[in-house]
Design a protein around this motif. Sequence first.
Motif, PDB file in Angstrom:
ATOM      1  N   MET A  81      -6.867 -24.723 -26.976  1.00  0.00           N
ATOM      2  CA  MET A  81      -8.212 -24.867 -26.420  1.00  0.00           C
ATOM      3  C   MET A  81      -8.402 -23.946 -25.221  1.00  0.00           C
ATOM      4  SD  MET A  81      -8.961 -28.947 -26.364  1.00  0.00           S
ATOM      5  CE  MET A  81      -8.827 -29.985 -27.806  1.00  0.00           C
ATOM      6  N   SER A  82      -9.622 -23.523 -24.983  1.00  0.00           N
ATOM      7  CA  SER A  82      -9.934 -22.742 -23.795  1.00  0.00           C
ATOM      8  C   SER A  82      -9.827 -23.632 -22.557  1.00  0.00           C
ATOM      9  CB  SER A  82     -11.355 -22.177 -23.883  1.00  0.00           C
ATOM     10  OG  SER A  82     -12.302 -23.241 -23.842  1.00  0.00           O
ATOM     11  N   VAL A  83      -9.796 -22.999 -21.392  1.00  0.00           N
ATOM     12  CA  VAL A  83      -9.788 -23.754 -20.133  1.00  0.00           C
ATOM     13  C   VAL A  83     -11.026 -24.647 -20.065  1.00  0.00           C
ATOM     14  CG1 VAL A  83     -10.064 -23.508 -17.634  1.00  0.00           C
ATOM     15  CG2 VAL A  83      -8.391 -22.100 -18.849  1.00  0.00           C
ATOM     16  N   GLN A 108     -11.979 -23.025  -7.817  1.00  0.00           N
ATOM     17  CA  GLN A 108     -11.986 -21.554  -7.820  1.00  0.00           C
ATOM     18  C   GLN A 108     -11.336 -20.975  -9.082  1.00  0.00           C
ATOM     19  OE1 GLN A 108     -10.539 -20.090  -3.960  1.00  0.00           O
ATOM     20  NE2 GLN A 108     -11.060 -22.068  -3.076  1.00  0.00           N
ATOM     21  N   ILE A 109     -11.679 -21.572 -10.238  1.00  0.00           N
ATOM     22  CA  ILE A 109     -11.155 -21.069 -11.518  1.00  0.00           C
ATOM     23  C   ILE A 109     -12.301 -20.792 -12.498  1.00  0.00           C
ATOM     24  CG2 ILE A 109      -8.843 -22.101 -11.351  1.00  0.00           C
ATOM     25  CD1 ILE A 109      -9.887 -24.430 -13.079  1.00  0.00           C
ATOM     26  N   GLY A 110     -13.498 -20.589 -11.968  1.00  0.00           N
ATOM     27  CA  GLY A 110     -14.647 -20.327 -12.834  1.00  0.00           C
ATOM     28  C   GLY A 110     -14.464 -19.114 -13.718  1.00  0.00           C
ATOM     29  N   HIS A 111     -13.732 -18.119 -13.225  1.00  0.00           N
ATOM     30  CA  HIS A 111     -13.513 -16.882 -13.986  1.00  0.00           C
ATOM     31  C   HIS A 111     -12.471 -17.051 -15.092  1.00  0.00           C
ATOM     32  CE1 HIS A 111     -10.419 -17.082 -10.922  1.00  0.00           C
ATOM     33  NE2 HIS A 111      -9.729 -16.116 -11.532  1.00  0.00           N
ATOM     34  N   ARG A 135      -2.629 -23.150 -14.247  1.00  0.00           N
ATOM     35  CA  ARG A 135      -2.558 -24.282 -15.182  1.00  0.00           C
ATOM     36  C   ARG A 135      -2.675 -25.608 -14.441  1.00  0.00           C
ATOM     37  NH1 ARG A 135       2.443 -22.603 -19.260  1.00  0.00           N
ATOM     38  NH2 ARG A 135       1.677 -20.514 -19.754  1.00  0.00           N
ATOM     39  N   GLN A 136      -2.044 -25.688 -13.272  1.00  0.00           N
ATOM     40  CA  GLN A 136      -2.135 -26.927 -12.511  1.00  0.00           C
ATOM     41  C   GLN A 136      -3.564 -27.163 -12.024  1.00  0.00           C
ATOM     42  OE1 GLN A 136      -1.281 -29.938 -12.279  1.00  0.00           O
ATOM     43  NE2 GLN A 136       0.845 -29.479 -11.700  1.00  0.00           N
ATOM     44  N   ARG A 137      -4.262 -26.100 -11.678  1.00  0.00           N
ATOM     45  CA  ARG A 137      -5.672 -26.235 -11.289  1.00  0.00           C
ATOM     46  C   ARG A 137      -6.520 -26.743 -12.462  1.00  0.00           C
ATOM     47  NH1 ARG A 137      -4.497 -22.222  -7.378  1.00  0.00           N
ATOM     48  NH2 ARG A 137      -5.698 -22.529  -5.448  1.00  0.00           N
ATOM     49  N   VAL A 138      -6.214 -26.267 -13.659  1.00  0.00           N
ATOM     50  CA  VAL A 138      -6.946 -26.736 -14.848  1.00  0.00           C
ATOM     51  C   VAL A 138      -6.687 -28.232 -15.055  1.00  0.00           C
ATOM     52  CG1 VAL A 138      -7.192 -26.519 -17.356  1.00  0.00           C
ATOM     53  CG2 VAL A 138      -6.915 -24.460 -15.945  1.00  0.00           C
TER      54      VAL A 138
END
Length: 358
Positions: A90-92, A122-125, A139-142
């Motif tokens: 799956m995508s983020v 701050q992972i919009g990109h 990955r941890q931010r996701v």
Amino acid sequence: MATLAIKSIRKSFGTVEVLNNINVDLEDGGFLVLLGPSGCGKSTLLSIIAGLETSSGGDIVIGGRNVNAIHPKDRNIAMVFQSYALYPTMSVRRNIGFGLEMRKVGADERDTAVQQAADLLQIGHLLDRKPGQLSGGQRQRVAMGRAIVRDPDLFLFDEPLSNLDAKLRVEMRTEIKRLHEQLGTTTVYVTHDQVEALTLGTQVAVMKGGIIQQLAHPETIYDRPANMFVAGFIGSPTTNFLRGTLARSDGGLQLHHAAGVLLLDRTNQDVDAYVGREVVAGIRPETLMVGEGSAALSGRVDVIEPTGPDTMVVVNVGGQMITARLGPKDRPATGATMSLSVDTAAINLFDPVSGDRI
């Protein structure tokens, strides 16, 4: 957000007791850190709070609601695992929003929630990438984003930084603290890392053998440890334990140890029962400085460990090894005789039999 009450929780696997009468009250918006060595029961307790494990006794109350008989998915909690637990195909974007998708949340509402969580982290990109294209920190931010979009009553973190390198751990620790200050969600965090515990927690529960040894604010845990285990587990380098006999003189309270006498800054009458008996003085390495006087320890320099900003010096004081955290320029020669002055107000005294703080 919600309060959390852990009431008389016990857990046994056969004849092995893993948790013994655990009691904690966490305020709304509080951050509880469960800290201890491997096998102390902290992850088992987290699993019981989450509903992934059943207790052998006691109650878990979230927001005033007893959740013992409530399925994990209905407890309104969100958990962040050590292993990230992301779906690789799956995508983020879909990883973050998958829980909402399963709960039949509409596409527009789901997209808005995912975008807000991504912006916060701050992972919009990265929303259109797959987990395999991300670094460990990303990955941890996701995984954290997936928890945030659920807007839970309770965040549960199970050693989330263990798989990261030292630099990323510092960055993510700061990120978790920032998020907690912004979101204010009640949080329970499991770790064996004392730095994470002291920097993140509003309360820290130090555990050993399924028992909470001390539950208090981080500063209290550090400055006034309840016993020798807590004193020795918290701090790096660990607390020095200097054995000696307690005595009173005209000059005040003294500790007679193998290499001399140390004058103590202690007027507490509670110690009178220990005068003439052996006690253990807990001395943190950072409370030692180069110097002489009545509040000083002298001995032979055994080991020197330069670390850049500090120099760790191990001194043999009458056969007891005492470590001092000194400045980078305070570097004696190995084998030299050295005197270390002690901030005696910072010394904790312990009963050598029970280990409890006097």
